[in-house]
Scaffold this motif. Structure first.
Motif, PDB file in Angstrom:
ATOM      1  N   TYR A 200       0.844  -1.193   0.000  1.00 31.79           N
ATOM      2  CA  TYR A 200       0.000   0.000   0.000  1.00 31.79           C
ATOM      3  C   TYR A 200       0.875   1.237   0.000  1.00 31.79           C
ATOM      4  O   TYR A 200       2.104   1.159   0.175  1.00 31.79           O
ATOM      5  N   THR A 201       0.260   2.376  -0.190  1.00 33.10           N
ATOM      6  CA  THR A 201       0.962   3.660  -0.162  1.00 33.10           C
ATOM      7  C   THR A 201       0.439   4.464   1.011  1.00 33.10           C
ATOM      8  O   THR A 201      -0.769   4.672   1.147  1.00 33.10           O
ATOM      9  N   ALA A 202       1.370   4.907   1.877  1.00 34.31           N
ATOM     10  CA  ALA A 202       1.005   5.718   3.043  1.00 34.31           C
ATOM     11  C   ALA A 202       1.484   7.151   2.819  1.00 34.31           C
ATOM     12  O   ALA A 202       2.632   7.373   2.418  1.00 34.31           O
ATOM     13  N   SER A 203       0.613   8.107   3.096  1.00 37.27           N
ATOM     14  CA  SER A 203       0.946   9.520   2.939  1.00 37.27           C
ATOM     15  C   SER A 203       0.646  10.252   4.242  1.00 37.27           C
ATOM     16  O   SER A 203      -0.444  10.105   4.807  1.00 37.27           O
ATOM     17  N   ASN A 204       1.610  11.033   4.706  1.00 38.08           N
ATOM     18  CA  ASN A 204       1.415  11.868   5.893  1.00 38.08           C
ATOM     19  C   ASN A 204       0.823  13.187   5.427  1.00 38.08           C
ATOM     20  O   ASN A 204       1.531  14.053   4.906  1.00 38.08           O
ATOM     21  N   THR A 205      -0.465  13.351   5.603  1.00 37.32           N
ATOM     22  CA  THR A 205      -1.156  14.552   5.139  1.00 37.32           C
ATOM     23  C   THR A 205      -1.378  15.568   6.256  1.00 37.32           C
ATOM     24  O   THR A 205      -2.053  16.574   6.053  1.00 37.32           O
ATOM     25  N   GLY A 206      -0.801  15.290   7.447  1.00 43.47           N
ATOM     26  CA  GLY A 206      -0.931  16.212   8.566  1.00 43.47           C
ATOM     27  C   GLY A 206       0.340  17.017   8.770  1.00 43.47           C
ATOM     28  O   GLY A 206       1.149  17.182   7.858  1.00 43.47           O
ATOM     29  N   ASN A 207       0.536  17.515   9.995  1.00 41.18           N
ATOM     30  CA  ASN A 207       1.702  18.353  10.271  1.00 41.18           C
ATOM     31  C   ASN A 207       2.595  17.782  11.375  1.00 41.18           C
ATOM     32  O   ASN A 207       3.431  18.500  11.924  1.00 41.18           O
ATOM     33  N   ALA A 208       2.410  16.498  11.710  1.00 40.10           N
ATOM     34  CA  ALA A 208       3.228  15.869  12.743  1.00 40.10           C
ATOM     35  C   ALA A 208       3.865  14.593  12.187  1.00 40.10           C
ATOM     36  O   ALA A 208       3.259  13.893  11.372  1.00 40.10           O
ATOM     37  N   THR A 209       5.084  14.301  12.633  1.00 39.63           N
ATOM     38  CA  THR A 209       5.765  13.078  12.227  1.00 39.63           C
ATOM     39  C   THR A 209       4.998  11.864  12.748  1.00 39.63           C
ATOM     40  O   THR A 209       4.623  11.817  13.920  1.00 39.63           O
ATOM     41  N   LEU A 210       4.769  10.906  11.872  1.00 38.98           N
ATOM     42  CA  LEU A 210       3.989   9.728  12.231  1.00 38.98           C
ATOM     43  C   LEU A 210       4.853   8.474  12.215  1.00 38.98           C
ATOM     44  O   LEU A 210       5.651   8.268  11.295  1.00 38.98           O
ATOM     45  N   GLY A 211       4.679   7.638  13.232  1.00 39.27           N
ATOM     46  CA  GLY A 211       5.239   6.296  13.209  1.00 39.27           C
ATOM     47  C   GLY A 211       4.207   5.365  12.602  1.00 39.27           C
ATOM     48  O   GLY A 211       3.089   5.243  13.120  1.00 39.27           O
ATOM     49  N   VAL A 212       4.540   4.744  11.489  1.00 44.42           N
ATOM     50  CA  VAL A 212       3.575   3.933  10.733  1.00 44.42           C
ATOM     51  C   VAL A 212       3.614   2.486  11.218  1.00 44.42           C
ATOM     52  O   VAL A 212       4.679   1.871  11.287  1.00 44.42           O
ATOM     53  N   ARG A 213       2.454   1.972  11.540  1.00 42.94           N
ATOM     54  CA  ARG A 213       2.303   0.590  12.010  1.00 42.94           C
ATOM     55  C   ARG A 213       1.063   0.007  11.350  1.00 42.94           C
ATOM     56  O   ARG A 213       0.042   0.696  11.221  1.00 42.94           O
ATOM     57  N   ASP A 214       1.146  -1.247  10.923  1.00 40.51           N
ATOM     58  CA  ASP A 214      -0.016  -1.877  10.294  1.00 40.51           C
ATOM     59  C   ASP A 214      -0.271  -3.246  10.895  1.00 40.51           C
ATOM     60  O   ASP A 214       0.567  -3.817  11.593  1.00 40.51           O
ATOM     61  N   ARG A 215      -1.458  -3.749  10.614  1.00 42.80           N
ATOM     62  CA  ARG A 215      -1.851  -5.081  11.072  1.00 42.80           C
ATOM     63  C   ARG A 215      -2.659  -5.751   9.958  1.00 42.80           C
ATOM     64  O   ARG A 215      -3.638  -5.183   9.460  1.00 42.80           O
ATOM     65  N   VAL A 216      -2.209  -6.949   9.588  1.00 38.66           N
ATOM     66  CA  VAL A 216      -2.926  -7.775   8.619  1.00 38.66           C
ATOM     67  C   VAL A 216      -3.336  -9.042   9.350  1.00 38.66           C
ATOM     68  O   VAL A 216      -2.480  -9.848   9.737  1.00 38.66           O
ATOM     69  N   GLY A 217      -4.637  -9.210   9.565  1.00 37.79           N
ATOM     70  CA  GLY A 217      -5.090 -10.320  10.387  1.00 37.79           C
ATOM     71  C   GLY A 217      -4.570 -10.147  11.803  1.00 37.79           C
ATOM     72  O   GLY A 217      -4.833  -9.136  12.446  1.00 37.79           O
ATOM     73  N   ASP A 218      -3.806 -11.119  12.287  1.00 40.45           N
ATOM     74  CA  ASP A 218      -3.223 -11.034  13.630  1.00 40.45           C
ATOM     75  C   ASP A 218      -1.761 -10.602  13.609  1.00 40.45           C
ATOM     76  O   ASP A 218      -1.133 -10.506  14.672  1.00 40.45           O
ATOM     77  N   ALA A 219      -1.192 -10.353  12.429  1.00 38.05           N
ATOM     78  CA  ALA A 219       0.230 -10.017  12.310  1.00 38.05           C
ATOM     79  C   ALA A 219       0.415  -8.506  12.233  1.00 38.05           C
ATOM     80  O   ALA A 219      -0.181  -7.837  11.375  1.00 38.05           O
ATOM     81  N   ALA A 220       1.242  -7.965  13.134  1.00 40.36           N
ATOM     82  CA  ALA A 220       1.512  -6.520  13.168  1.00 40.36           C
ATOM     83  C   ALA A 220       2.962  -6.261  12.790  1.00 40.36           C
ATOM     84  O   ALA A 220       3.851  -7.072  13.060  1.00 40.36           O
ATOM     85  N   SER A 221       3.224  -5.126  12.159  1.00 42.19           N
ATOM     86  CA  SER A 221       4.585  -4.736  11.802  1.00 42.19           C
ATOM     87  C   SER A 221       4.698  -3.224  11.795  1.00 42.19           C
ATOM     88  O   SER A 221       3.697  -2.508  11.645  1.00 42.19           O
ATOM     89  N   GLU A 222       5.930  -2.727  11.985  1.00 40.19           N
ATOM     90  CA  GLU A 222       6.203  -1.297  12.008  1.00 40.19           C
ATOM     91  C   GLU A 222       7.079  -0.930  10.823  1.00 40.19           C
ATOM     92  O   GLU A 222       7.919  -1.708  10.380  1.00 40.19           O
ATOM     93  N   HIS A 223       6.904   0.307  10.342  1.00 41.24           N
ATOM     94  CA  HIS A 223       7.588   0.740   9.124  1.00 41.24           C
ATOM     95  C   HIS A 223       8.264   2.095   9.278  1.00 41.24           C
ATOM     96  O   HIS A 223       8.425   2.827   8.295  1.00 41.24           O
ATOM     97  N   GLY A 224       8.688   2.432  10.482  1.00 46.63           N
ATOM     98  CA  GLY A 224       9.447   3.654  10.676  1.00 46.63           C
ATOM     99  C   GLY A 224       8.582   4.902  10.637  1.00 46.63           C
ATOM    100  O   GLY A 224       7.349   4.841  10.693  1.00 46.63           O
ATOM    101  N   ASN A 225       9.247   6.039  10.537  1.00 43.93           N
ATOM    102  CA  ASN A 225       8.565   7.336  10.597  1.00 43.93           C
ATOM    103  C   ASN A 225       8.282   7.897   9.213  1.00 43.93           C
ATOM    104  O   ASN A 225       8.964   7.578   8.230  1.00 43.93           O
TER     105      ASN A 225
END
Length: 327
Positions: A200-225
Motif C-alpha cells: 500500500y501507499t502511506a501519505s502523511n497529510t498532517g503536520n506531525a511526524t507519524l510512526g507507521v504501524r499496520d496489522r494484517v489479520g493477527d500479524a503486526a509490523s512497524e515501518h518507521g517514521n
C-alpha cells in the motif's frame, strides 16, 4: 586527464565514526549533538520553538585521524528513505524548510585526536507552519583520489545527525492510505499454509511526524517514521493463511505521534481475496481416483470369481447329466 567529482553521502547515527581513505592519509571522525562543554549523550536534537524564536545548539566534531583536518559543516532538509532510514539532502540539492533555519560556520579545522565544539543557531520563521520540521547537520571531508585509468575522483564523505524542530501550534496528525493490494501465493506443501502479500501507499497529510504501524489479520509490523508531506510505498511482511476459498482479512494502518497523546485516525479495511486450495483439490482428486480404482478392481474381481463359480456349477451339472444318461 579527466576530472570527475562524485559525492559519497553518508548519514550515520550520531557519535559513530566514519573513515575516508584515499591516496592521502585516512581521515576518521565522528559527529554528535553537544552542549558548550562537549557531547551531551543525545542521539539527535529534538526541540520545540515558537514561530520567530531562535535557539543556539552545539555539535561536537572529533578528529580521530592522525593529521590536522578541515571539515566542512552543512545543514540541509531531512527526509526518510524508502527503507525508513533518516537522511539529509545531498550536496547541491536545494533546502526549502528546516535546513534553511540552521546557521552554522562553513568549516572548522581540528588538530589530530582533538574535538571541536561548534555552535549553530536554529531560527524559526515567523510564518512557519505549526508541526514537525526535520533537518540534518553534518561534517564532511572532500578527498581526492585517482582510479586505475587516471581519472581524478572527488569523494565527499558526510557524517551527521538529525535536528527535529516542532513549531508550536495546533497539531493535526493525518494519514492517508491508498493503492492497497493483496495477493495470495499458495504453498507447495499440503501441510503448510500459503502466504498473503500486502502492499500500500502511506501519505502523511498532517503536520506531525507519524510512526507507521499496520496489522494484517493477527500479524503486526512497524515501518518507521513518515514526515509531514512524505509518501512511501510499503510492503508488508507476508502473513500465513490457509487456502479456504474466499479469505477475509482485517487490515489496519495506524499513524502515531511520538511522545504525544495525539494520533492520526487509523485506516481500516477488510481484504477480500481468493485462496483456492488447488493443491488440496488435486490431492483429493488423486485420492478419489485411487479409491475408485480400488473399488472398480474389487468389483471386477468379484465378477470374475462369480463367473468362474457359475462356470464350475454349469460344468458340474453337465457332468451329472451325462452320468445319469450313461447309467
Amino acid at each position: 586527464m579527466t576530472s570527475v567529482i562524485t559525492f559519497l553521502l553518508v548519514a550515520v547515527p550520531s557519535g559513530a565514526a566514519w573513515s575516508s581513505t584515499t591516496q592521502d592519509s585516512p581521515v576518521t571522525w565522528s559527529v554528535a549533538p553537544a552542549d558548550a562543554n562537549g557531547p551531551d549523550g543525545r542521539g539527535r536534537v529534538e526541540i520545540a520553538l515558537d514561530p520567530g524564536a531562535t535557539v543556539t545548539e552545539h555539535l561536537a566534531v572529533r578528529n580521530l585521524s592522525e593529521t590536522d583536518t578541515t571539515f566542512s559543516l552543512t545543514a540541509a532538509d531531512g527526509y526518510y528513505t524508502s527503507s525508513g532510514r533518516f537522511d539529509m539532502l545531498a550536496a547541491g540539492e536545494q533546502s526549502i524548510d528546516a535546513g534553511t533555519w540552521i546557521t552554522v560556520e562553513p568549516s572548522v579545522t581540528i588538530a589530530a585526536g582533538k574535538t571541536a565544539v561548534v555552535p549553530y543557531t536554529i531560527t524559526v520563521p515567523t510564518n512557519a507552519t505549526p508541526g514537525d520540521h526535520a533537518a540534518g547537520v553534518a561534517a564532511s571531508v572532500l578527498r581526492s583520489a585517482t582510479d586505475a585509468d587516471g581519472t581524478q575522483i572527488g569523494v565527499d564523505s558526510r557524517v551527521g545527525f538529525r535536528v527535529s524542530t516542532r513549531v508550536t501550534g495546533d497539531l493535526a496528525p493525518a494519514l492517508a492510505v491508498t493503492d492497497v493490494r493483496a495477493e495470495y501465493t499458495p504453498s507447495w506443501s499440503l501441510f503448510s499454509p500459503g502466504r498473503v502479500a500486502v502492499t500500500y501507499t502511506a501519505s502523511n497529510t498532517g503536520n506531525a511526524t507519524l510512526g507507521v504501524r499496520d496489522r494484517v489479520g493477527d500479524a503486526a509490523s512497524e515501518h518507521g517514521n513518515l514526515l509531514p508531506g512524505e509518501t512511501r510505498a510499503i510492503t508488508v511482511e507476508p502473513v500465513d493463511a490457509w487456502p479456504l476459498g474466499l479469505l477475509f482479512l482485517g487490515f489496519t494502518v495506524e499513524g502515531s505521534v511520538a511522545d504525544d497523546a495525539a494520533s492520526a485516525a487509523p485506516f481500516t479495511d477488510t481484504l477480500v481475496l481468493w485462496a483456492v486450495p488447488w493443491l488440496h483439490l488435486l490431492a483429493a482428486l488423486g485420492i478419489l481416483l485411487i479409491l475408485l480404482a480400488i473399488l472398480t478392481g474389487r468389483r471386477r474381481t468379484r465378477q470374475r470369481m462369480q463367473r468362474l463359480l457359475d462356470e464350475a456349477r454349469e460344468a458340474g451339472r453337465r457332468d451329472a447329466t451325462e452320468l445319469v444318461h450313461t447309467s
